[in-house]
Enzyme design. Structure first.
Site, PDB file in Angstrom:
ATOM      1  N   ASP A  75       0.823  -0.864   0.052  1.00  0.00           N
ATOM      2  CA  ASP A  75       0.127   0.334  -0.346  1.00  0.00           C
ATOM      3  C   ASP A  75       0.808   1.396  -0.231  1.00  0.00           C
ATOM      4  O   ASP A  75       1.956   0.949   0.593  1.00  0.00           O
ATOM      5  CB  ASP A  75      -0.896   0.315   0.831  1.00  0.00           C
ATOM      6  CG  ASP A  75      -1.671   1.243   0.542  1.00  0.00           C
ATOM      7  OD1 ASP A  75      -2.664   1.131   0.572  1.00  0.00           O
ATOM      8  OD2 ASP A  75      -1.961   1.246   1.649  1.00  0.00           O
ATOM      9  N   SER A  76       0.673   2.430  -0.436  1.00  0.00           N
ATOM     10  CA  SER A  76       1.682   3.288  -0.348  1.00  0.00           C
ATOM     11  C   SER A  76       1.568   3.845   1.241  1.00  0.00           C
ATOM     12  O   SER A  76       2.484   4.515   1.418  1.00  0.00           O
ATOM     13  CB  SER A  76       0.246   4.908  -0.516  1.00  0.00           C
ATOM     14  OG  SER A  76      -0.987   5.130  -0.048  1.00  0.00           O
TER      15      SER A  76
ATOM     16  N   TYR B 228      -0.805   8.866  -2.611  1.00  0.00           N
ATOM     17  CA  TYR B 228      -1.105   8.177  -4.336  1.00  0.00           C
ATOM     18  C   TYR B 228      -2.017   9.075  -4.219  1.00  0.00           C
ATOM     19  O   TYR B 228      -2.170   9.292  -5.826  1.00  0.00           O
ATOM     20  CB  TYR B 228      -0.849   7.025  -4.277  1.00  0.00           C
ATOM     21  CG  TYR B 228       0.100   6.291  -4.311  1.00  0.00           C
ATOM     22  CD1 TYR B 228       1.454   6.800  -3.117  1.00  0.00           C
ATOM     23  CD2 TYR B 228       0.279   4.791  -5.340  1.00  0.00           C
ATOM     24  CE1 TYR B 228       2.686   5.727  -3.200  1.00  0.00           C
ATOM     25  CE2 TYR B 228       1.896   4.027  -4.794  1.00  0.00           C
ATOM     26  CZ  TYR B 228       2.834   4.490  -4.059  1.00  0.00           C
ATOM     27  OH  TYR B 228       4.120   3.952  -4.208  1.00  0.00           O
ATOM     28  N   GLY B 229      -3.215   9.072  -4.128  1.00  0.00           N
ATOM     29  CA  GLY B 229      -4.092   9.710  -4.747  1.00  0.00           C
ATOM     30  C   GLY B 229      -4.880  10.615  -5.277  1.00  0.00           C
ATOM     31  O   GLY B 229      -5.989  11.437  -5.978  1.00  0.00           O
TER      32      GLY B 229
ATOM     33  N   CYS C  97      -4.249  -1.697  -2.110  1.00  0.00           N
ATOM     34  CA  CYS C  97      -4.044  -0.167  -2.614  1.00  0.00           C
ATOM     35  C   CYS C  97      -5.282  -0.030  -3.493  1.00  0.00           C
ATOM     36  O   CYS C  97      -4.844  -0.197  -4.173  1.00  0.00           O
ATOM     37  CB  CYS C  97      -2.786  -0.065  -2.501  1.00  0.00           C
ATOM     38  SG  CYS C  97      -2.970   1.999  -3.092  1.00  0.00           S
ATOM     39  N   ASN C  98      -6.277   0.412  -3.525  1.00  0.00           N
ATOM     40  CA  ASN C  98      -7.520   1.266  -4.864  1.00  0.00           C
ATOM     41  C   ASN C  98      -6.812   2.254  -5.618  1.00  0.00           C
ATOM     42  O   ASN C  98      -7.038   1.534  -6.949  1.00  0.00           O
ATOM     43  CB  ASN C  98      -8.582   1.627  -3.491  1.00  0.00           C
ATOM     44  CG  ASN C  98      -9.260   0.780  -3.325  1.00  0.00           C
ATOM     45  OD1 ASN C  98     -10.296  -0.232  -3.854  1.00  0.00           O
ATOM     46  ND2 ASN C  98      -9.136   0.385  -1.830  1.00  0.00           N
ATOM     47  N   THR C  99      -5.864   3.024  -5.010  1.00  0.00           N
ATOM     48  CA  THR C  99      -5.228   3.395  -6.796  1.00  0.00           C
ATOM     49  C   THR C  99      -4.700   3.340  -7.175  1.00  0.00           C
ATOM     50  O   THR C  99      -4.611   3.093  -8.825  1.00  0.00           O
ATOM     51  CB  THR C  99      -4.859   4.886  -5.600  1.00  0.00           C
ATOM     52  OG1 THR C  99      -5.478   5.818  -4.509  1.00  0.00           O
ATOM     53  CG2 THR C  99      -4.305   6.030  -6.472  1.00  0.00           C
TER      54      THR C  99
ATOM     55  N   GLU D 220      -3.057   9.452   7.759  1.00  0.00           N
ATOM     56  CA  GLU D 220      -1.863   8.749   7.732  1.00  0.00           C
ATOM     57  C   GLU D 220      -1.071   9.707   8.873  1.00  0.00           C
ATOM     58  O   GLU D 220      -0.255   9.836   9.673  1.00  0.00           O
ATOM     59  CB  GLU D 220      -0.931   9.521   6.703  1.00  0.00           C
ATOM     60  CG  GLU D 220      -1.339   8.237   5.513  1.00  0.00           C
ATOM     61  CD  GLU D 220      -0.317   7.479   5.588  1.00  0.00           C
ATOM     62  OE1 GLU D 220       0.663   7.603   6.020  1.00  0.00           O
ATOM     63  OE2 GLU D 220      -0.978   6.339   5.170  1.00  0.00           O
TER      64      GLU D 220
ATOM     65  N   CYS E  63     -11.022   2.471  -0.685  1.00  0.00           N
ATOM     66  CA  CYS E  63      -9.521   3.092  -0.223  1.00  0.00           C
ATOM     67  C   CYS E  63      -9.550   2.769   0.583  1.00  0.00           C
ATOM     68  O   CYS E  63      -9.940   2.617   1.845  1.00  0.00           O
ATOM     69  CB  CYS E  63      -9.504   4.855   0.531  1.00  0.00           C
ATOM     70  SG  CYS E  63      -7.859   4.896   0.410  1.00  0.00           S
ATOM     71  N   THR E  64      -8.338   1.809   0.879  1.00  0.00           N
ATOM     72  CA  THR E  64      -7.899   1.134   1.937  1.00  0.00           C
ATOM     73  C   THR E  64      -7.637   1.785   3.310  1.00  0.00           C
ATOM     74  O   THR E  64      -7.315   1.327   4.296  1.00  0.00           O
ATOM     75  CB  THR E  64      -6.929  -0.266   1.972  1.00  0.00           C
ATOM     76  OG1 THR E  64      -5.475   0.803   1.486  1.00  0.00           O
ATOM     77  CG2 THR E  64      -7.594  -1.210   0.547  1.00  0.00           C
ATOM     78  N   HIS E  65      -7.461   2.979   3.584  1.00  0.00           N
ATOM     79  CA  HIS E  65      -7.403   3.513   4.437  1.00  0.00           C
ATOM     80  C   HIS E  65      -8.742   3.574   5.156  1.00  0.00           C
ATOM     81  O   HIS E  65      -8.926   4.236   6.513  1.00  0.00           O
ATOM     82  CB  HIS E  65      -6.961   5.397   4.326  1.00  0.00           C
ATOM     83  CG  HIS E  65      -5.294   5.270   3.678  1.00  0.00           C
ATOM     84  ND1 HIS E  65      -4.805   4.443   2.936  1.00  0.00           N
ATOM     85  CD2 HIS E  65      -4.410   5.772   4.365  1.00  0.00           C
ATOM     86  CE1 HIS E  65      -3.562   5.314   2.345  1.00  0.00           C
ATOM     87  NE2 HIS E  65      -2.878   5.471   4.034  1.00  0.00           N
TER      88      HIS E  65
HETATM   89  N1  DGL Z   1      -5.465   3.320   0.649  1.00  0.00           N
HETATM   90  C1  DGL Z   1      -4.575   3.551  -0.508  1.00  0.00           C
HETATM   91  C2  DGL Z   1      -5.944   3.751  -1.602  1.00  0.00           C
HETATM   92  O1  DGL Z   1      -7.000   2.183  -1.091  1.00  0.00           O
HETATM   93  C3  DGL Z   1      -4.052   4.734  -0.978  1.00  0.00           C
HETATM   94  C4  DGL Z   1      -4.713   6.406  -0.443  1.00  0.00           C
HETATM   95  C5  DGL Z   1      -3.874   7.193  -0.770  1.00  0.00           C
HETATM   96  O2  DGL Z   1      -2.047   7.455  -0.843  1.00  0.00           O
HETATM   97  O3  DGL Z   1      -3.877   8.210  -1.540  1.00  0.00           O
HETATM   98  O4  DGL Z   1      -6.414   4.241  -2.345  1.00  0.00           O
END
Ligand code: DGL
Length: 271
Positions: free
Chosen positions: A7-8, A39-40, A70-72, A155, A189-191
């Site tokens: 993940d990011s 990353y988003g 990570c979805n992004t 974060e 988004c996994t966050h």
């Molecule tokens: N956890 C990430 C996701 O699922 C990325 C979040 C990010 O880095 O912006 O998209």
């Protein structure tokens, strides 16, 4: 060989937790690119290059199979990596994402056939969810809302504080203004599972919240069952190692809060 979870930042820990719960026998390596998160809000090209770099690193660290938790990265880099890079860098290994396992379960979660999606700007702009859902369930409408501030809140460990309420409510209101028939919402988004208590507070009770951890873990179990050529190569000593591109102290203190246990980590240098 190991299973890599990428993940990011910290978000993939929500996926790792559910995967280890379901499949505790395997050896895992978690890699968070915390130095370059989020990353988003980055461009497609940058997300692709960063993700590819981390995938190569996980292969160097002996991963047979990598989950882009990570979805992004799944939205912006997975297809290219699968179709263009894998053949060149590691033809006998595999990289999987988190969007497909989520999409496969969407139909059974919605009666109104209108689902909401919360995601990063990159995930929402990519339209990956709309495209994948249209392939499997063309009768479902997807209404999306980008929440660029949610990942930085998490974060920076501000997600449980009062200030986070404003931004959570703001994006929920904006989503519901777009379409009120929504009866399920994907946390794409996994966050975001770390914000679930606040999301529950402001989301109407009739709207189901779809989180990804369990769905990805079930899908991985199924994949390994169907692919003994990968499963047989995965070692089974029940270990989890953590790596970060940022400072180890910072990662350990935040990751321990998210996982509710003390962990150790090592710094990784991407070359
Ligand atoms: N956890 C990430 C996701 O699922 C990325 C979040 C990010 O880095 O912006 O998209």
């Amino acid at each position: 060989m190991k299973i890599g979870i990428f993940d990011s930042g910290y978000g993939g820990l929500t996926i790792l937790e559910k995967i280890v719960e379901k499949l505790p026998q395997y050896d895992y390596i978690y890699l968070g690119d915390n130095a370059r998160t989020p990353y988003g809000s980055r461009s497609f090209e940058v997300v692709y290059q960063y993700t590819l770099q981390c995938v190569k690193k996980l292969f160097e660290m002996d991963c047979q199979l990598i989950i882009l938790a990570c979805n992004t990265a799944s939205a912006e880099a997975l297809r290219n990596i699968q179709q263009a890079d894998l053949q060149r860098i590691a033809p006998s290994r595999k990289v999987l994402g988190v969007i497909r396992p989520t999409v496969e379960k969407v139909d059974e979660m919605t009666a109104s056939k209108t689902v909401g999606l919360f995601g990063t700007s990159g995930t929402v702009q990519s339209k990956s969810y709309e495209i994948e859902i249209a392939k499997l369930f063309p009768h479902i409408t997807v209404v999306s809302e980008a929440c660029p501030i949610w990942v930085p809140l998490i974060e920076n460990n501000e997600h449980t504080k009062l200030g986070a309420d404003y931004f959570v409510k703001q994006h929920i209101d904006r989503l519901l203004e777009k379409k009120c028939e929504i009866d399920a919402v994907i946390l794409g988004c996994t966050h975001y599972p770390l914000l679930v208590k606040k999301i529950e507070k402001y989301l109407p009770q009739n709207i189901k919240i779809i989180t990804q951890g369990k769905l990805v873990a079930e899908s991985l179990e199924n994949y390994l069952f169907r692919h003994p050529e990968h499963e047989n190569l995965c070692t089974k000593n029940s270990t989890v190692e953590f790596f970060t591109t940022e400072s180890v102290e910072k990662f350990v203190s935040s990751a321990s809060i998210f996982l509710k246990q003390k962990i150790q980590a090592k710094k990784v240098f991407l070359g």
